[in-house]
Design an enzyme around this catalytic site. Sequence first.
Site, PDB file in Angstrom:
ATOM      1  N   GLU A 148      -3.417   3.610  -4.658  1.00 24.50           N
ATOM      2  CA  GLU A 148      -4.376   2.991  -3.742  1.00 24.50           C
ATOM      3  C   GLU A 148      -5.624   2.524  -4.481  1.00 24.50           C
ATOM      4  OE1 GLU A 148      -7.059   4.056   0.236  1.00 24.50           O
ATOM      5  OE2 GLU A 148      -6.094   5.668  -0.881  1.00 24.50           O
ATOM      6  N   GLU A 247      -7.176   5.427   8.899  1.00 24.36           N
ATOM      7  CA  GLU A 247      -7.691   6.459   7.994  1.00 24.36           C
ATOM      8  C   GLU A 247      -9.126   6.861   8.354  1.00 24.36           C
ATOM      9  OE1 GLU A 247      -7.923   7.426   3.215  1.00 24.36           O
ATOM     10  OE2 GLU A 247      -8.665   5.529   3.991  1.00 24.36           O
TER      11      GLU A 247
END
Length: 274
Positions: A148, A247
């Site tokens: 990520e 998230e």
Amino acid sequence: MKLGLFTSGYQRNSIEDMFADAKRFGYDYIELWGGRPHAFPPDLKRFGVQELRRLMDRYDMPVPIFTPETNAYPYNFMLGNEAQRKDSVDYICLCMDMAVQLGCQATLISAAHAGYRVDQAEIWDRLLRSLAQLTSYAEKLGHKLILEPLTPYESNVVTTVNDLQRVFEALPSPALVGMCDVVPPFVQHESILDYFDKLGSKLYHMHIVDSYDNSDTHLIPGEGSLPLPELMAELRERGYQGTATIELVTNYLNEPRLYARRAIQRLRTMEEEY
């Protein structure tokens, strides 16, 4: 597109709350944060994964992605001496072991800040050495390792889609894949859609939240300045059928259950706006 609940914000709640909420609010899956008290990998190794597997079965709620904490507290494979690097790599290998025991298809990591006194050549060498070891281990497990990108507020290593492309060119393994958290491109005035155009099949996963263009803060959809309704329309038109986790992290520790409900309601509404 499948929407997932991220469990970092539930660290003050019981382990069952996050499964119960994911089910009753209409989430498709859980992205499991690997921190205490619920899923710290050394704890899972010591005590087993039975409780988590029981809850997955009870609530019919899959956990396809395990996301251990790899941003410097205390593990960061980009920072410190060689012994500390090896310790962090060993830790992530343990994380993948536990992810496999949980039935996860992938483990998600990021390359955190490498410090201020290292040059780009040192950063690149350390990154590739570490990822080569981790990718090799993932291959042996038959597991995916998701890398990520972070924002420049968080890291000086992998922050853009071009950084991801460069990594994939250097380490061409099907076990190593990428993702797009929409905040890093937004704060850098980079195109979110470039991740789809440049990564193609290497784009494995997404994090979708709201934010402002001068902060890495992750906000509930609709509470920042990201053009999320239009993004959801683009994802639908492109036929994206992968996973996208909402998230929410420490901004919402006080009432994660209320905000988890609001977040998915907002994003589902945005999906229907176009």
